[in-house]
Design an enzyme around this catalytic site. Structure first.
Site, short mmCIF file in Angstrom:
data_model
loop_
_atom_site.label_atom_id
_atom_site.label_comp_id
_atom_site.label_asym_id
_atom_site.label_seq_id
_atom_site.Cartn_x
_atom_site.Cartn_y
_atom_site.Cartn_z
N LEU A 110 0.83 -1.19 0.00
CA LEU A 110 0.00 0.00 0.00
C LEU A 110 0.87 1.25 0.00
CD1 LEU A 110 -2.87 -0.93 2.46
CD2 LEU A 110 -2.48 -1.65 0.11
N GLY A 155 1.16 -5.27 1.26
CA GLY A 155 0.09 -5.34 0.26
C GLY A 155 0.55 -5.99 -1.04
N ASN A 179 4.72 -7.82 6.43
CA ASN A 179 5.61 -7.26 7.44
C ASN A 179 4.96 -6.12 8.23
OD1 ASN A 179 5.59 -5.74 5.03
ND2 ASN A 179 7.43 -4.65 5.64
N GLU A 180 3.63 -6.02 8.19
CA GLU A 180 2.93 -4.90 8.82
C GLU A 180 3.34 -4.69 10.27
OE1 GLU A 180 1.62 -6.91 6.68
OE2 GLU A 180 0.32 -5.82 5.31
#
Ligand SMILES: CCCCC/C=C\CCCC/C=C/C(=O)SCCNC(=O)CCNC(=O)[C@H](O)C(C)(C)COP(=O)(O)OP(=O)(O)OC[C@H]1O[C@@H](n2cnc3c(N)ncnc32)[C@H](O)[C@@H]1OP(=O)(O)O
Length: 291
Positions: A110, A155, A179-180
């Protein structure tokens, strides 16, 4: 999961309505009307997406070309959705390969700049576009293959996981994963579910809790990607692999779809129950603070 969505989109009008509400479908179409592809081989291009469609094989290749790193901005997501809608409407298009024209990166996920300091309206539209992309890929009637020719965090990894098959460049410099957590963000439940459907529960737990990015070899080991090939061979391998997938009669595809649809429904019910429990718990905490 992807097949499950395909099935419900085909057979369950009620769920289609539910999904279309979730995905704000038509949002992309409202901007530009889709056009049917008439030529034997054709190429259509938006600023950020180039689609080459070979009508003799029924396979389209979508090149993501949004420099520098194919980050998924609202504009880019909208272009992706429009391109997908056009292909979906052309019944002669049976397979789609998604790849990147940017060196070293499939997609950076994103677009962080599109999430920060924007109006609530923009954020709502952005978030709907993310869901729309996810639903359109997962629910596609086409066989979809991700030709992951570079790094694919967050994303970008989600995008690749919505495809039926993933082929990644065997270059240890590249990485892929959700990996957020490392960014201090919680991955939404449908990111999590998509990963569970790809690599299983335990691997997803590890991946999300630690915010892991995997090298291609590690990704292959846990099943996050299906095949590694030399960097130069990613696209050709994808089109060769597509031929095998398209040789399977569509009816078998639909049968598997029913199995996966059942699993997907169970998952959805669990998620709704868990949301209700969370709301009740939050209310209880709120009440106990009042008194
Ligand atoms: C709007 C409401 C939302 C509400 C919901 C809120 C939260 C829910 C969270 C949802 C889950 C989030 C999912 C995501 O996808 S978050 C994005 C996560 N992405 C990353 O962590 C990737 C970060 N980027 C990289 O790791 C690397 O850039 C790379 C992709 C591996 C490429 O490396 P390299 O080739 O070395 O390029 P550079 O690092 O030098 O980058 C080049 C320029 O690109 C810019 N960049 C990179 N990633 C992004 C990005 N995701 N968005 C925007 N821009 C990005 C980078 O800053 C460089 O720009 P510059 O040249 O101007 O400095």
């Amino acid at each position: 999961m992807k097949m499950a969505l395909r099935a419900c989109l085909r057979t369950k009008p009620g769920l289609t309505a539910l999904l279309s509400q979730l995905s704000c479908s038509g949002h992309a179409a409202a901007r530009r009307a889709p056009a049917l592809v008439a030529q034997r081989s054709s190429s259509s291009t938006s600023q950020k997406i180039k689609v080459d469609f070979d009508q003799s094989s029924g396979v389209a290749v979508m090149h993501m070309q949004s420099p520098p790193v194919n980050s998924l901005s609202l504009e880019f997501l909208t272009d992706v959705c429009i391109a997908l809608e056009k292909l979906e409407m052309d019944k002669s298009c049976r397979g789609l390969v998604v790849t990147s024209s940017q060196p070293k990166v499939f997609s950076a996920g994103l677009d962080i700049l599109d999430m920060y300091g924007k109006s609530p309206e923009h954020c709502a539209e952005f978030w709907k576009a993310v869901q729309e992309m996810w639903l359109k890929f997962y629910g596609s009637n086409m066989i979809t293959i991700a030709a992951v020719n570079g790094s694919s965090p967050a994303g970008g990894c989600l995008l690749s996981m919505t495809c039926d098959y993933r082929i990644m460049a065997d270059n240890p410099r590249y990485s892929i994963g959700l990996n957020e957590t490392k960014l201090g963000i919680v991955a939404p439940f449908w990111f999590k579910d998509t990963m569970v459907n790809t690599v299983g529960h335990r691997a997803t737990e590890m991946a999300l809790q630690l915010g892991l990015l995997y090298s291609p070899a590690e990704a292959l080991k846990i099943g996050l990607v299906d095949q590694l090939v030399h960097e130069d061979q990613v696209l050709t391998t994808a089109t060769e692999t597509m031929t095998k997938w398209l040789a399977i009669p569509g009816i078998l595809n639909i049968s598997y779809t029913c199995h996966f649809f059942h699993l997907w429904c169970c998952n959805l019910v669990c998620t709704i129950c868990s949301c209700v429990c969370q709301v009740i718990a939050a209310k209880k905490i709120h009440l106990s603070q009042d008194f």
